[in-house]
Design a protein around this motif. Sequence first.
Motif, PDB file in Angstrom:
ATOM      1  N   THR A  44     -25.688  -6.246   9.606  1.00  0.00           N
ATOM      2  CA  THR A  44     -25.418  -7.876  10.261  1.00  0.00           C
ATOM      3  C   THR A  44     -25.743  -7.058  12.321  1.00  0.00           C
ATOM      4  O   THR A  44     -25.678  -5.854  12.402  1.00  0.00           O
ATOM      5  N   GLY A  45     -25.830  -7.777  13.041  1.00  0.00           N
ATOM      6  CA  GLY A  45     -25.868  -7.208  14.241  1.00  0.00           C
ATOM      7  C   GLY A  45     -24.354  -6.414  14.996  1.00  0.00           C
ATOM      8  O   GLY A  45     -24.966  -5.204  15.893  1.00  0.00           O
ATOM      9  N   THR A  46     -23.070  -6.493  14.214  1.00  0.00           N
ATOM     10  CA  THR A  46     -22.531  -6.465  14.286  1.00  0.00           C
ATOM     11  C   THR A  46     -22.475  -3.990  14.162  1.00  0.00           C
ATOM     12  O   THR A  46     -22.158  -3.656  15.114  1.00  0.00           O
ATOM     13  N   MET A  64     -24.379  -3.036  16.853  1.00  0.00           N
ATOM     14  CA  MET A  64     -23.327  -2.705  18.015  1.00  0.00           C
ATOM     15  C   MET A  64     -22.230  -1.539  17.813  1.00  0.00           C
ATOM     16  O   MET A  64     -22.664  -0.584  19.350  1.00  0.00           O
ATOM     17  N   PHE A 108     -18.420 -11.247  21.714  1.00  0.00           N
ATOM     18  CA  PHE A 108     -18.901 -10.659  21.511  1.00  0.00           C
ATOM     19  C   PHE A 108     -19.150  -9.696  22.504  1.00  0.00           C
ATOM     20  O   PHE A 108     -18.602  -8.467  22.181  1.00  0.00           O
ATOM     21  N   ARG A 145     -15.623  -7.775  21.243  1.00  0.00           N
ATOM     22  CA  ARG A 145     -16.149  -6.952  20.077  1.00  0.00           C
ATOM     23  C   ARG A 145     -15.930  -5.391  20.384  1.00  0.00           C
ATOM     24  O   ARG A 145     -15.830  -4.578  19.588  1.00  0.00           O
ATOM     25  N   GLN A 176     -22.927  -8.304  27.085  1.00  0.00           N
ATOM     26  CA  GLN A 176     -24.413  -9.049  26.237  1.00  0.00           C
ATOM     27  C   GLN A 176     -24.874  -9.325  27.063  1.00  0.00           C
ATOM     28  O   GLN A 176     -24.878 -10.203  28.865  1.00  0.00           O
ATOM     29  N   SER A 235     -26.804 -12.479  26.538  1.00  0.00           N
ATOM     30  CA  SER A 235     -26.219 -13.503  25.619  1.00  0.00           C
ATOM     31  C   SER A 235     -24.825 -13.844  25.459  1.00  0.00           C
ATOM     32  O   SER A 235     -25.316 -12.759  24.545  1.00  0.00           O
ATOM     33  N   SER A 249     -22.390 -15.426  23.472  1.00  0.00           N
ATOM     34  CA  SER A 249     -22.751 -16.378  22.403  1.00  0.00           C
ATOM     35  C   SER A 249     -21.531 -17.243  22.735  1.00  0.00           C
ATOM     36  O   SER A 249     -21.515 -18.878  22.573  1.00  0.00           O
ATOM     37  N   ASP A 279     -26.158  -6.045  24.247  1.00  0.00           N
ATOM     38  CA  ASP A 279     -26.683  -6.878  22.503  1.00  0.00           C
ATOM     39  C   ASP A 279     -27.375  -8.007  23.518  1.00  0.00           C
ATOM     40  O   ASP A 279     -26.973  -8.731  24.211  1.00  0.00           O
ATOM     41  N   ILE A 311     -28.469  -9.628  20.530  1.00  0.00           N
ATOM     42  CA  ILE A 311     -28.629 -10.609  20.137  1.00  0.00           C
ATOM     43  C   ILE A 311     -29.238 -12.028  20.060  1.00  0.00           C
ATOM     44  O   ILE A 311     -30.031 -12.922  19.297  1.00  0.00           O
ATOM     45  N   THR A 312     -28.347 -12.503  20.819  1.00  0.00           N
ATOM     46  CA  THR A 312     -29.026 -13.908  21.386  1.00  0.00           C
ATOM     47  C   THR A 312     -29.968 -14.314  22.770  1.00  0.00           C
ATOM     48  O   THR A 312     -29.533 -14.778  23.197  1.00  0.00           O
ATOM     49  N   GLN A 328     -30.667 -13.474  12.150  1.00  0.00           N
ATOM     50  CA  GLN A 328     -30.573 -14.727  12.234  1.00  0.00           C
ATOM     51  C   GLN A 328     -30.425 -15.324  13.395  1.00  0.00           C
ATOM     52  O   GLN A 328     -30.019 -16.485  13.643  1.00  0.00           O
ATOM     53  N   LYS A 329     -30.615 -14.982  14.388  1.00  0.00           N
ATOM     54  CA  LYS A 329     -30.413 -15.739  15.733  1.00  0.00           C
ATOM     55  C   LYS A 329     -31.868 -16.304  15.937  1.00  0.00           C
ATOM     56  O   LYS A 329     -32.894 -16.668  15.302  1.00  0.00           O
TER      57      LYS A 329
HETATM   58  C1  LIG Z   1     -24.434 -13.296  16.337  1.00  0.00           C
HETATM   59  C2  LIG Z   1     -23.568 -12.434  17.557  1.00  0.00           C
HETATM   60  C3  LIG Z   1     -23.147 -10.716  17.729  1.00  0.00           C
HETATM   61  C4  LIG Z   1     -22.542 -11.047  16.052  1.00  0.00           C
HETATM   62  O1  LIG Z   1     -23.818 -11.027  15.100  1.00  0.00           O
HETATM   63  P1  LIG Z   1     -22.725 -10.311  14.107  1.00  0.00           P
HETATM   64  O2  LIG Z   1     -24.800 -10.631  13.424  1.00  0.00           O
HETATM   65  O3  LIG Z   1     -22.360 -11.542  13.283  1.00  0.00           O
HETATM   66  O4  LIG Z   1     -22.371  -9.482  13.132  1.00  0.00           O
HETATM   67  C5  LIG Z   1     -23.406 -10.351  18.224  1.00  0.00           C
HETATM   68  N1  LIG Z   1     -23.535 -10.413  20.305  1.00  0.00           N
HETATM   69  C6  LIG Z   1     -23.640 -11.807  19.914  1.00  0.00           C
HETATM   70  C7  LIG Z   1     -24.267 -12.112  21.033  1.00  0.00           C
HETATM   71  C8  LIG Z   1     -23.739 -12.901  18.840  1.00  0.00           C
HETATM   72  O5  LIG Z   1     -24.412 -13.719  19.783  1.00  0.00           O
END
Ligand SMILES: *Cc1c(COP(=O)(O)O)cnc(C)c1O
Length: 367
Positions: A57-59, A62, A82, A85, A129, A131, A133, A160, A162-163, A183-184
């Motif tokens: 996953t995204g983490t 990271m 996030f 994290r 980040q 965005s 989230s 990051d 991811i979004t 998944q985003k």
């Molecule tokens: C969802 C998200 C993550 C974490 O991603 P996972 O796929 O749940 O590990 C990290 N950063 C942002 C900004 C996110 O929206």
Amino acid sequence: MLLFTPGPTPVPANVREAMSKETIHHRTPEFEAIFANARAKLFELFGTDEVVMLASTGTGAMEACVTNLCHKTLLNVNAGKFGERFGKIAKAHGLGNVELQYDWDTPANVEDVVKAVEANPDIDAVAVQISESAGGLRHPVEAIAKAVKAIRSDIMVIADGITAVGVEKIDVSDIDALIAGSQKALMLPPGLAIVGLSDAAVSKIGDGKGYYFNLASEIKKQRQNTTAYTAATTLVIGLLEMLETIEAKGGYDKLYEESAKRAEGVRAALEAIGLHVYPKSPATSMTTIDDVNAKEIRDLLKNKYGVNVAGGQDHLKGKIFRINQMGLIEDYEMAWVLNSVELALEELGRRAFDGTANRVYVESKCK
Ligand SMILES: *Cc1c(COP(=O)(O)O)cnc(C)c1O
């Protein structure tokens, strides 16, 4: 149920179908051709010098970026779950950590980052980040990256996205690692992460750090259109189908334009019915509303209108709701969501339903 959470997002039918084929072996010319094709399209999406896909996953991405690009001290921005994290990852690996904390509605201040970097010569990577989230917040990442590079150009900037990747065009001039998750905005099931890297990042990675998340091993293999370990074949097949779908619908620029107009329209619509947008600098990926009835509105959406929107975490639990705006979304679905929110307000005795939200959305979107 309409899935309108800012991750996971719904997977389009043609992408699901593409992923329903028989499993193929990853060490075959057949899969390598798919991989090569997906990889080429990712270069276009990321605009970076290198791109790697990770089965995580995204983490995971990271973590890979922190361990491979930070050797001393990580400076991270924490304005939500996030951002927090990144600091936790640095500490878990015994790295130094300096954290700049903000309220979840407040974007990072470039001057704060500058001061922190100037004050600590051990900081060799900055993570933020694009965005965030947790509150639907847009950080001024481009300005932060530029300022950091002006102080010490060898500091690695980890963004990051991811979004953000697939939502808006990201200027990667001063970014060394740009992270996306399946998944985003990419509208795939969870389990695939993608990292775009600058040439400077690839140099710093050298022989890499760690084992599974050793980016050097992946870069070496992925340049040959294969992966260090078993590839997430099904997700890569889905990714290629998704990127081809975006292309068929007018390409990335069209997607960014649509996403921006959708974001603007949703904000305008919800403000027009008296709701308050939570973040001071809203991201394009989602609209976050803070409201005394956030929980009731969310429950009504789910139980009566078949719409799943996200709530808040930690101190924002029950106090906000977040509506997804990422990906390929039909206007009639967005209209359903906005009508449902307005109807929920009527049911809570807040205001009589008169279709204002939907009208404002459609007017704004069709401007
Ligand atoms: C969802 C998200 C993550 C974490 O991603 P996972 O796929 O749940 O590990 C990290 N950063 C942002 C900004 C996110 O929206």
